[in-house]
Every structure is written in structure tokens, then in C-alpha cells.
Design a protein around this motif. Sequence first.
Motif, mmCIF file in Angstrom:
data_model
loop_
_atom_site.group_PDB
_atom_site.id
_atom_site.type_symbol
_atom_site.label_atom_id
_atom_site.label_comp_id
_atom_site.label_asym_id
_atom_site.label_seq_id
_atom_site.Cartn_x
_atom_site.Cartn_y
_atom_site.Cartn_z
ATOM 1 N N PHE A 1 1.164 -10.882 -28.314
ATOM 2 C CA PHE A 1 0.488 -11.515 -27.016
ATOM 3 C C PHE A 1 -0.938 -10.877 -27.136
ATOM 4 C CE2 PHE A 1 4.831 -12.009 -25.648
ATOM 5 C CZ PHE A 1 4.836 -13.428 -25.692
ATOM 6 N N MET A 2 -1.937 -11.781 -26.699
ATOM 7 C CA MET A 2 -3.232 -10.944 -26.266
ATOM 8 C C MET A 2 -3.100 -10.319 -24.855
ATOM 9 S SD MET A 2 -5.793 -11.495 -28.440
ATOM 10 C CE MET A 2 -7.126 -11.422 -27.473
ATOM 11 N N LYS A 3 -3.943 -8.984 -24.874
ATOM 12 C CA LYS A 3 -3.759 -8.223 -23.693
ATOM 13 C C LYS A 3 -4.325 -8.953 -22.591
ATOM 14 C CE LYS A 3 -6.298 -4.522 -23.739
ATOM 15 N NZ LYS A 3 -6.586 -3.265 -23.936
ATOM 16 N N GLN A 4 -3.625 -9.300 -21.202
ATOM 17 C CA GLN A 4 -4.293 -9.975 -20.083
ATOM 18 C C GLN A 4 -3.888 -8.816 -19.048
ATOM 19 O OE1 GLN A 4 -4.014 -14.247 -19.564
ATOM 20 N NE2 GLN A 4 -2.973 -14.080 -21.622
ATOM 21 N N LEU A 5 -4.726 -8.113 -18.352
ATOM 22 C CA LEU A 5 -4.598 -7.208 -17.465
ATOM 23 C C LEU A 5 -4.569 -7.978 -15.982
ATOM 24 C CD1 LEU A 5 -6.374 -4.000 -18.638
ATOM 25 C CD2 LEU A 5 -3.782 -4.536 -18.716
ATOM 26 N N LYS A 6 -3.760 -7.631 -15.142
ATOM 27 C CA LYS A 6 -3.861 -7.952 -13.725
ATOM 28 C C LYS A 6 -5.207 -7.597 -13.037
ATOM 29 C CE LYS A 6 1.033 -8.630 -12.814
ATOM 30 N NZ LYS A 6 2.161 -8.096 -11.900
ATOM 31 N N GLU A 7 -5.837 -8.487 -12.165
ATOM 32 C CA GLU A 7 -6.559 -8.009 -11.459
ATOM 33 C C GLU A 7 -6.188 -7.456 -9.972
ATOM 34 O OE1 GLU A 7 -9.881 -7.879 -12.081
ATOM 35 O OE2 GLU A 7 -9.646 -9.022 -13.925
ATOM 36 N N ASP A 8 -6.861 -6.636 -9.287
ATOM 37 C CA ASP A 8 -6.227 -5.826 -7.859
ATOM 38 C C ASP A 8 -5.791 -7.016 -6.915
ATOM 39 O OD1 ASP A 8 -6.754 -3.459 -9.087
ATOM 40 O OD2 ASP A 8 -8.689 -2.979 -7.584
ATOM 41 N N ASP A 9 -6.088 -8.144 -7.119
ATOM 42 C CA ASP A 9 -5.763 -9.102 -6.102
ATOM 43 C C ASP A 9 -4.301 -9.898 -6.611
ATOM 44 O OD1 ASP A 9 -6.734 -10.838 -8.257
ATOM 45 O OD2 ASP A 9 -7.647 -12.037 -6.771
ATOM 46 N N GLU A 10 -3.895 -9.442 -7.809
ATOM 47 C CA GLU A 10 -2.873 -10.148 -8.279
ATOM 48 C C GLU A 10 -1.549 -8.949 -8.153
ATOM 49 O OE1 GLU A 10 -3.539 -12.827 -11.950
ATOM 50 O OE2 GLU A 10 -4.863 -10.850 -12.267
ATOM 51 N N ILE A 11 -1.984 -7.573 -7.886
ATOM 52 C CA ILE A 11 -0.923 -6.698 -7.833
ATOM 53 C C ILE A 11 -0.483 -6.385 -6.479
ATOM 54 C CG2 ILE A 11 -0.736 -4.204 -8.121
ATOM 55 C CD1 ILE A 11 -2.907 -4.275 -10.386
ATOM 56 N N TYR A 12 0.719 -6.596 -6.378
ATOM 57 C CA TYR A 12 1.665 -6.473 -5.139
ATOM 58 C C TYR A 12 2.618 -5.439 -4.942
ATOM 59 C CZ TYR A 12 -0.582 -10.904 -3.320
ATOM 60 O OH TYR A 12 -1.425 -11.786 -2.692
ATOM 61 N N SER A 13 2.409 -4.483 -3.731
ATOM 62 C CA SER A 13 3.591 -3.621 -3.471
ATOM 63 C C SER A 13 3.399 -3.315 -1.952
ATOM 64 C CB SER A 13 3.362 -2.341 -4.372
ATOM 65 O OG SER A 13 2.377 -1.842 -4.229
ATOM 66 N N LYS A 14 4.363 -2.490 -1.778
ATOM 67 C CA LYS A 14 4.408 -1.712 -0.219
ATOM 68 C C LYS A 14 3.739 -0.855 -0.479
ATOM 69 C CE LYS A 14 9.014 -3.347 0.739
ATOM 70 N NZ LYS A 14 10.308 -2.724 1.575
ATOM 71 N N HIS A 15 3.181 -0.115 0.616
ATOM 72 C CA HIS A 15 2.122 1.246 0.902
ATOM 73 C C HIS A 15 2.527 2.009 1.911
ATOM 74 C CE1 HIS A 15 -0.450 -0.042 -2.420
ATOM 75 N NE2 HIS A 15 -0.314 -1.477 -1.805
ATOM 76 N N PHE A 16 2.816 3.330 1.718
ATOM 77 C CA PHE A 16 2.974 4.376 2.704
ATOM 78 C C PHE A 16 1.698 4.928 3.241
ATOM 79 C CE2 PHE A 16 3.309 8.875 3.423
ATOM 80 C CZ PHE A 16 4.188 9.111 4.426
ATOM 81 N N LEU A 17 1.339 5.160 4.346
ATOM 82 C CA LEU A 17 0.025 5.777 4.940
ATOM 83 C C LEU A 17 -0.066 6.747 5.922
ATOM 84 C CD1 LEU A 17 -3.141 5.512 4.890
ATOM 85 C CD2 LEU A 17 -2.807 3.495 6.345
ATOM 86 N N ARG A 18 -0.489 7.893 5.515
ATOM 87 C CA ARG A 18 -0.552 8.682 6.773
ATOM 88 C C ARG A 18 -2.081 9.020 7.454
ATOM 89 N NH1 ARG A 18 1.150 14.500 4.763
ATOM 90 N NH2 ARG A 18 0.330 15.013 7.087
ATOM 91 N N LEU A 19 -1.975 8.875 8.686
ATOM 92 C CA LEU A 19 -3.453 8.730 9.213
ATOM 93 C C LEU A 19 -3.329 9.841 10.359
ATOM 94 C CD1 LEU A 19 -3.793 4.865 9.957
ATOM 95 C CD2 LEU A 19 -5.027 6.421 8.227
ATOM 96 N N HIS A 20 -4.454 10.619 10.432
ATOM 97 C CA HIS A 20 -4.776 11.560 11.684
ATOM 98 C C HIS A 20 -5.737 10.638 12.536
ATOM 99 C CE1 HIS A 20 -3.234 15.797 10.089
ATOM 100 N NE2 HIS A 20 -2.390 14.750 9.952
ATOM 101 N N VAL A 21 -5.357 10.511 13.750
ATOM 102 C CA VAL A 21 -6.151 9.782 14.715
ATOM 103 C C VAL A 21 -6.349 10.535 15.742
ATOM 104 C CG1 VAL A 21 -5.269 7.579 13.952
ATOM 105 C CG2 VAL A 21 -4.209 8.615 15.865
ATOM 106 N N GLU A 22 -7.291 10.222 16.892
ATOM 107 C CA GLU A 22 -7.567 10.474 18.225
ATOM 108 C C GLU A 22 -6.320 9.675 19.108
ATOM 109 O OE1 GLU A 22 -11.296 9.396 19.183
ATOM 110 O OE2 GLU A 22 -12.207 10.656 18.048
#
Length: 431
Positions: free
Chosen positions: A335-356
Motif C-alpha cells: 500500500f501507499m502510505k497515507q497518514l491520518k490527519e489530526d482530525d481523524e485521530i481519536y482517543s481519550k485524554h487525561f489532563l491536569r490543570l492548576h486553577v484559581e
Amino acid sequence: MESISVGLLGLGTVGSGVVKVIESHQDKLMHQIGCPVKIKKALVKEINKVRDVDIDTSILTLDPEEILLDPEIDIVVEVMGNIEETKEHLIKAITHKKHIVTANKDLMAVYGPELLTLASEHQCDLFYEASVAGGIPILRGLVDGLASDRITKMMGIVNGTTNFILTKMTKEGRSFDDVLSEAQALGFAEADPAADVGGLDSARKMAILSTLGFSMNIDLDDVKVKGITEVTEEDLQYAKQFGYIMKLIGYAHREGNRVEVSVEPTLLEESHPLSSVNDEYNAVYVYGEAVGETMFYGPGAGSLPTATAVVSDLVGVMKNMRLGVNGKSAVSPQFMKQLKEDDEIYSKHFLRLHVEDEVGVLSSITSVFSKNGASFEKVLQNPLGEEKRAEIVLVTHKTSLEGFERVLEELRDLKGVQFVKSTYRVEGGDA
């Protein structure tokens, strides 16, 4: 054929293991191929160095051409490392009709397609099972065992150093720097561990795995890489509260003919098979349309495990020699290489924020997520020691990478958010 002569480029940890395996398994090799295997020459940097393998110094040489140009040497085993110089050695060996077995993932990730093409043109074999995951036969599993299937996803722990570090940090609550020092003292980490802890070593292996598994030329530059140097004890503690274990995961996913390949610290559900792979061990999880889910597990490095993979490739070359089919096993990418764009890559994400710690801050954060098509699966808020400051830790539902990057960008500028502390990919669950 009276015997098969091998030239060895390198006599370090893996090279010494190759000598030991060939000598101690000579009866097995005789049974497999019908003639003895002998190491005729071994390239070293110093002849009289003390080694942990008993070898006749008369076969040692400082001159690579004594191996590369010797018409009596049938197979060159390359375990010296390096990229550019080694590439030139192997080109010379192939043009002189020598078959190659290598454990050099750095070389194969950068120049693999070029060297495989050259080997095929000269009717030579080029095998490299030991370049990924040490003693685990993952490449042979993909090429032979799963040859009839269509691989859709591969994810794995392919670097023992980082797995050892994350295991110790998780189980013992220690810092990255502290565990790295122990790993270096035990020989699990190099004096300069940058390629391991920065994710480059894993990225090279994932480029090789993806090229074979997806039958398309995946270059090292196609792999998105994030290492473990910024991982903290707090990240791991919060992950555990949410029911996750952190591993440095190589991830390759194909949907149709579009692929994504990455290496990054990833939170896995505690029930995931890769979550229980600890210390210096490696494992690769492979999903096929027909076979379903399979997992390859074992020691990812070490003298004898890696040497076993090298000698198994030697046996493959020698069997081809007896059959007269050398140079015919390499298959060009389908196959010819076809890379996904960022809008085609899906996953969950963990996020830590420091807030007021003020009324309305969480509401404004929620609005940023909602505006970008993202939502929370889990949320935790803890007050910090300082007055009117808090830490928000959350896990999103599946969202596109493009959308999540927009969220991060807006959060960094949002009133009430002091800074983004950390963010990681999450694998597991359905949503």
C-alpha cells in the motif's frame, strides 16, 4: 555443504550471546540445517580485551574487510550498532553476495527499505528479527504467522528501560530521576539514556513494526513521539485513582488505508493485558481482522534473549541457502502510505490543570470543552496548599486530536487557569 561460515561484526553484549548460543546449540543447528555452523571472523575494537565469552583470539580482527570481502564467509551477523558506518559495511557485504542478519533497529528504521531492496537485487537475505523486542518473535509472527490476516492495530511496550522506570515509579512512588539512576546502576539504562526515555528507541521499533504490519513504508519521521521525562509521581497517583496504569506505548492504528503511528506515555485500564507487563519486559498486542487479539510477550533485551533471535534468523538464512531461495522472501509494501490527519485521530485524554479556586472557573473550562466538541468522562478537584488554588484532574470522552489541541490552546489563555500541568493519551473503555 560441509559447513556454514559466519562473520560477526561486533562482540559486545549481543555478539557474545551469539557466540554462546551457536556453540551451545550446535546439535540443534546441525539437526535444523544438516551441517555445522562456525564463526570464522569477529570484528572487535580491541583484540586483547577481557570478555565474558571464551573465544579464540586468532579469529578476532580490527579490519572489517577481513569479513566483508572474505569469499568463504557466507553470512554476516551485525551486532555492532551505529548507523552510517554500519550501513556502508552492510552494502559492501551484500554486493559481495553475503547474507545479513542484524539486530540494529536504528539502522533498519532509517535505511531498512533501501537495504532490503539492495539485498533482493543481489539474491541475498536480510533478516532483522532481533531489532525489535529482543527475544520475542514479533516480526516473524507478523510476516509468517499472521501473513494471511489484515492487521488493524498494534500497541505495545517495546522499550525495557522505560517500562522498568515506570513500573518502579508506580509501585514505589519514586521520582523519575531516582529510578533512572537505579536503572543505570543495574545496567537496564545506558549512561546516556536519551534515546530510551525520550521515546526515540521505541519510535524506531514502531516504524519497523508498522512497515511490516501494515505493508507500507512508514518512516521514522512519521511517528509522533513523546517520552517519559516529564512524568511525575503525582501523575501516576491520579492515574491510579481513576483505575489506570501508565506505560510508554507504541501505537499503530489503521482504518481503511489511513494510518497513525505514535509513541507516548499512555494510561491503560488496569484490566488491559499490557498493564501487567512490568519491569524490563516487553509485549506487543496485535489486532487482526480474522485472528482477533493476540499478544507477544517476553524479555525485550539482554544478551541471550536477543542472541536467540539473531541465531533464529541465521537458521532461516541457512535453510534458504539449502533450498536455493535466498533473496526471495522480502515482499515489497502493498500500500501507499497515507497518514491520518489530526482530525481523524481519536482517543481519550487525561489532563491536569492548576486553577484559581473561584466560582465559575470549572464552568468556563466546561464551556471550552463543549465548544470544541469534547466532554468529560471523569473529573476530580482537589484544593492545593496555597490559598484559593485548586487542581482539576479529568479524563475526556473520545475526541479528535485536533479538537483536544484546540482545547489546550484555549485553556492556556483562559482566565482562572494558571497552567496545564500534564496531559496523556488514555486507552481503554468504549466511550
